[in-house]
Structure formats: C-alpha cells, structure tokens
Design an enzyme around this catalytic site. Sequence first.
Site, PDB file in Angstrom:
ATOM      1  N   MET A   1      32.818-110.014   5.748  1.00 40.47           N
ATOM      2  CA  MET A   1      32.373-111.126   6.546  1.00 40.47           C
ATOM      3  C   MET A   1      31.570-110.592   7.725  1.00 40.47           C
ATOM      4  O   MET A   1      32.143-110.217   8.738  1.00 40.47           O
ATOM      5  CB  MET A   1      33.578-111.932   7.023  1.00 40.47           C
ATOM      6  N   PRO A   2      30.242-110.545   7.649  1.00 38.02           N
ATOM      7  CA  PRO A   2      29.430-110.066   8.754  1.00 38.02           C
ATOM      8  C   PRO A   2      29.480-111.018   9.953  1.00 38.02           C
ATOM      9  O   PRO A   2      29.417-112.237   9.803  1.00 38.02           O
ATOM     10  CB  PRO A   2      28.009-110.035   8.184  1.00 38.02           C
ATOM     11  N   ILE A   3      29.602-110.434  11.138  1.00 31.74           N
ATOM     12  CA  ILE A   3      29.547-111.187  12.383  1.00 31.74           C
ATOM     13  C   ILE A   3      28.482-110.533  13.251  1.00 31.74           C
ATOM     14  O   ILE A   3      28.559-109.349  13.558  1.00 31.74           O
ATOM     15  CB  ILE A   3      30.899-111.184  13.114  1.00 31.74           C
TER      16      ILE A   3
END
Length: 72
Positions: free
Chosen positions: A1-3
């Site tokens: 999950m890229p942030i």
Amino acid sequence: MPIISVTTWDGQDDAQSQELLEELTRTVRRVTGAPLDKITVYIQEVPRNRWAEGGALGSDPKFPELSRRTTE
C-alpha cells in the site's frame, strides 16, 4: 500500500492540488502496479511563516535571495 506525502507551502488552489494528487496516483500505479484503491496521496501545507531555508522565513520578502546564501 503506497503512501505518498507531499509537503508544500500553503496557498495552492483546489484545482492545482487535485491535479497533483491525481498525477502522483497515476504515476505510482504505472510504476508499481498497485491497485488505485490502495494508493494514498496527501498534501501537508505549511504556512510560509513556519517554513525556513537557510534560516530565512518563507514569508520574508527577501526569501529568494536570503534562502540561497551560503555564508552568514
């Protein structure tokens, strides 16, 4: 999950912010293959009088000059 977190001065209008958020999301999707609903991008806005470079406040009218100095 890229942030992805982007920190910038305050004052961007909603259209600019939306375009930046959309473009960053698309780029992360293209590069990583992450599903769109798993990509989070947010903007943190900092008031210019709370931001300094080279000891010069971003709100100082001479900021462009003062922030680039290399000596005291």
